[in-house]
Scaffold this motif. Structure first.
Motif, mmCIF file in Angstrom:
data_model
loop_
_atom_site.group_PDB
_atom_site.id
_atom_site.type_symbol
_atom_site.label_atom_id
_atom_site.label_comp_id
_atom_site.label_asym_id
_atom_site.label_seq_id
_atom_site.Cartn_x
_atom_site.Cartn_y
_atom_site.Cartn_z
ATOM 1 N N ASN A 183 0.840 -1.275 -0.032
ATOM 2 C CA ASN A 183 -0.057 0.152 0.341
ATOM 3 C C ASN A 183 1.354 1.203 0.004
ATOM 4 O OD1 ASN A 183 -1.812 1.824 0.038
ATOM 5 N ND2 ASN A 183 -2.560 0.927 2.119
ATOM 6 N N GLU A 222 0.918 3.844 2.719
ATOM 7 C CA GLU A 222 0.385 3.624 3.999
ATOM 8 C C GLU A 222 2.057 3.401 5.226
ATOM 9 O OE1 GLU A 222 -1.372 2.341 7.734
ATOM 10 O OE2 GLU A 222 -2.583 2.538 5.741
ATOM 11 N N ASP A 231 -3.534 5.335 11.069
ATOM 12 C CA ASP A 231 -4.046 5.062 9.178
ATOM 13 C C ASP A 231 -3.442 5.821 8.412
ATOM 14 O OD1 ASP A 231 -5.605 3.997 6.645
ATOM 15 O OD2 ASP A 231 -7.690 4.302 7.809
ATOM 16 N N ASP A 283 -3.484 6.093 5.221
ATOM 17 C CA ASP A 283 -4.344 6.611 3.731
ATOM 18 C C ASP A 283 -5.655 6.939 3.821
ATOM 19 O OD1 ASP A 283 -4.448 4.019 4.157
ATOM 20 O OD2 ASP A 283 -4.539 3.327 2.761
ATOM 21 N N ASN A 337 -8.215 4.978 4.580
ATOM 22 C CA ASN A 337 -9.138 4.264 4.212
ATOM 23 C C ASN A 337 -9.874 3.637 5.358
ATOM 24 O OD1 ASN A 337 -6.932 2.467 4.883
ATOM 25 N ND2 ASN A 337 -7.156 1.627 2.590
ATOM 26 N N PHE A 350 -8.892 1.871 7.357
ATOM 27 C CA PHE A 350 -7.904 0.102 8.300
ATOM 28 C C PHE A 350 -6.368 0.488 8.098
ATOM 29 C CE2 PHE A 350 -10.855 -1.202 5.404
ATOM 30 C CZ PHE A 350 -11.650 -2.061 6.180
ATOM 31 N N VAL A 351 -5.829 0.234 9.578
ATOM 32 C CA VAL A 351 -4.414 1.046 10.333
ATOM 33 C C VAL A 351 -3.388 -0.302 9.246
ATOM 34 C CG1 VAL A 351 -2.714 1.528 12.458
ATOM 35 C CG2 VAL A 351 -5.374 2.270 12.042
ATOM 36 N N ASP A 391 -2.763 -1.037 6.660
ATOM 37 C CA ASP A 391 -3.081 -2.564 5.991
ATOM 38 C C ASP A 391 -1.769 -2.739 4.538
ATOM 39 O OD1 ASP A 391 -4.630 0.357 5.416
ATOM 40 O OD2 ASP A 391 -5.543 -0.841 3.432
#
Ligand SMILES: [Ca+2]
Ligand SMILES: [Ca+2]
Ligand SMILES: [Ca+2]
Ligand SMILES: [Ca+2]
Length: 588
Positions: free
Chosen positions: A214, A217, A224, A226, A228, A230-231, A233
């Motif tokens: 990612n 990220e 998180d 970015d 999105n 989801f931390v 990811d």
């Protein structure tokens, strides 16, 4: 250009106005020949309904018009000043015909004026034609054989007739054409491929370079980055067991095996080569170590893939019946332009009668995949369905990566699906702006025709990614829709309405003696789904089709020759409306 053609008018306004002045006569010039009758809308429609060269008309002169041209300039005849005509070239092949270049906004006026002027027979838009033939044989190029140690085990990529893991000799050429495809491309990392499965061993030597990382990220900072939702990811997400962690490591083997077929690093001297030597694989885990997972976790996985912009997901799993939540998730993926490629199932059943989900969801972005053997036959376990399974691909005795840097042989429509997903990624990588529908269309239309699949999957096809890349569309020996002609029924063919319990009836359908193929079109079918059937049987007694449930205007599968039989059976409960044949169709 020959001067006779009145090409190249250097000073049109000057020359033409003089010509007009010097030779004016009633009705000679277009602008003066108009009647009160107006057909502007008709001509405007002709100009807009079809693809054409703007600012060009094809004009045919009458005999009178050709005579008029002896005494007058072309500029005058075509009334250049009224219509912004800049050139008029006689056809080399027939000097009654002219290609007239004019102001496009005046084209409809010109056409109308020409219609009402005796100097002209007609004026028409210069439509654009397209070849209606298509390549059915791809250019022959050399094979690109990668140096991966176990490449010769990958019969699905290159079938030379080598034996599979069970010792069965293959049929040379029964493969997806990967080694030819690699002449054109070996993959594009901009195409994100979500593998919704048991996870992926992202440390596997054949996969680690082809994992998505990612870009928005920062790893392991607990943030998180970015945004999105989801931390941390980095390579995907893990929704399995109702949990939610950033570690999609495979604790089974299944997802890693799928990953190796899609994107095992190619030409790196080790292991396997995936359809894509270079790829961006997103591990999205919802199946646990035992290989099962919940609907909720599956739906979250699909939604996550959509959220991060995966161009497609590989879904080598199935179960349950229709659910609105998964259907909605698949439709959201469709709206985001993502393909949902799904295993048809491993139950040997006909999915036309018994849908298998998620492959059976009726969304345009779904591709349902059946499995073939190294002899180009449908694998015995494979779910099939002429109306519901889109394509077949190698799925029997497939060698690929498994966790811990290892490799193993698996079978299943789960193994066929990543061949299609890999092909979708390879093709999409060469046309990044294409829609999912264009990619799907390429994959399905370019399939190799395989006779043994003719009643098993749509278009009787097995994947060929080289054909897809080269827009090669092999012809089918089967009749096309346009070949079918109606044949009048002498007596109605239908069940009682409603039908009775324990019915057992046979109807003979007799077409003309010279028919090559025959089928029936049911105007309506309403039978207790999966319990009451109308079966279509050919003259030799082979079952061609088995229909149950509800449908309108359903064409049956066809048989060779001029006759068919319909066998209708019902069980002891639940009697519905029944069936009625609307027409018989034949191919001569
Ligand atoms: Ca994130
Ligand atoms: Ca972070
Ligand atoms: Ca490799
Ligand atoms: Ca029944």
């Amino acid at each position: 250009m020959i001067s006779k053609n009145w090409r190249v008018w250097n000073k049109p306004n000057l020359v033409w106005s003089m010509a007009v002045m010097g030779s004016a006569g009633a009705g000679l010039f277009l602008g003066m020949g108009q009647s009160a009758h107006s057909d502007i809308s008709k001509f405007s429609a002709l100009l807009t309904q079809n693809e054409r060269v703007p600012g060009e008309l094809i004009v045919k002169l009458s005999k009178q018009g050709k005579l008029a041209l002896r005494m007058n300039s072309a500029a005058a005849l075509f009334d250049a000043s009224s219509f912004g005509v800049t050139a008029a070239d006689a056809f080399e092949t027939n000097d009654s015909f002219y290609l007239v270049k004019l102001a496009d906004g005046k084209a409809a006026n010109f056409m109308e004026a020409a219609q009402n002027n005796p100097n002209f027979e007609y004026a028409e838009p210069n439509y654009i034609m397209h070849a209606l033939g298509y390549k059915d044989h791809a250019p022959d190029v050399a094979d690109v054989i990668p140096n991966d140690a176990d490449f010769n085990k990958l019969w699905g990529m290159k079938n030379t007739g080598q034996k599979d893991a069970a010792g069965t000799t293959g049929t040379a050429g029964a493969d997806i054409g990967a080694t030819k495809a690699w002449n054109i491309t070996t993959g594009n990392k901009n195409i994100l491929v979500g593998i919704i499965d048991t996870g992926v061993d992202y440390n596997h030597p054949d996969l680690k370079d082809n994992m998505w990382t990612n870009p928005g990220e920062i790893a392991d900072n607990g943030i998180d980055d970015d945004g999105n939702g989801f931390v941390d990811d980095i390579h995907g997400w893990n929704f399995s067991g109702g949990g939610s962690t950033n570690d999609p490591m495979d604790d089974n083997e299944h997802g890693t095996h799928v990953a190796g077929t899609i994107g095992g690093k190619g030409n790196d001297g080790q292991g396997v080569a995936g359809v894509n030597w270079n790829a961006s694989i997103v591990g999205i885990k919802f199946l646990t170590g035992t290989g099962s997972g919940s609907l909720a976790d599956a739906v979250k996985s699909i939604q996550y893939a959509t959220k991060i912009g995966a161009k497609m997901t590989n879904n080598s799993w199935g179960g349950g019946s229709f659910t609105q939540s998964m259907f909605d998730a698949i439709k959201e993926a469709e709206a985001a332009g993502s393909l949902f490629i799904a295993a048809a199932g491993n139950d040997s059943q006909n999915a036309d009668n018994t849908p298998h989900y998620p492959a059976g969801y009726q969304a345009n972005n779904v591709i349902a995949v059946a499995a073939t053997t190294n002899q180009d036959t449908l694998a015995t376990f494979s779910t099939y369905g002429k109306r519901s399974v889109h394509i077949a691909a190698p799925g029997h005795k497939i060698y690929s990566s498994v966790p811990g840097g290892k490799y193993d042989t698996f079978s299943g429509t789960s193994m066929a699906t990543p061949h299609v997903t890999g092909a979708a990624a390879l093709v999409w990588g060469t046309m990044e702006n294409a829609s999912y529908a264009e990619v799907k269309d390429r994959l399905l239309r370019s399939r190799d025709y395989v006779g043994s699949l003719s009643r098993k999957v749509a278009n009787s096809g097995r994947l060929n990614v080289y054909n897809a890349l080269t827009e090669t569309y092999p012809v089918s020996p089967e009749p096309s829709e346009a070949d079918w002609q109606d044949f009048a029924l002498t007596a109605p063919i239908e069940s009682a309405h409603p039908y009775a319990s324990n019915a057992k009836q046979e109807f003979v359908v007799q077409g003309p003696a010279n028919a090559k193929f025959i089928r029936v079109v049911f105007s309506k079918v309403d039978l207790e789904d999966s319990y009451d059937f109308v079966k279509v049987v050919d003259a030799q007694g082979n079952e061609l089709d088995s229909i149950s449930g509800r449908a309108d205007n359903l064409a049956s599968f066809y048989g060779a020759g001029s006759s068919l039989k319909l066998r209708f059976t019902s069980d002891s409960t639940q009697n519905k409306w029944g069936f009625a044949v609307g027409k018989v169709q034949v191919v001569y």
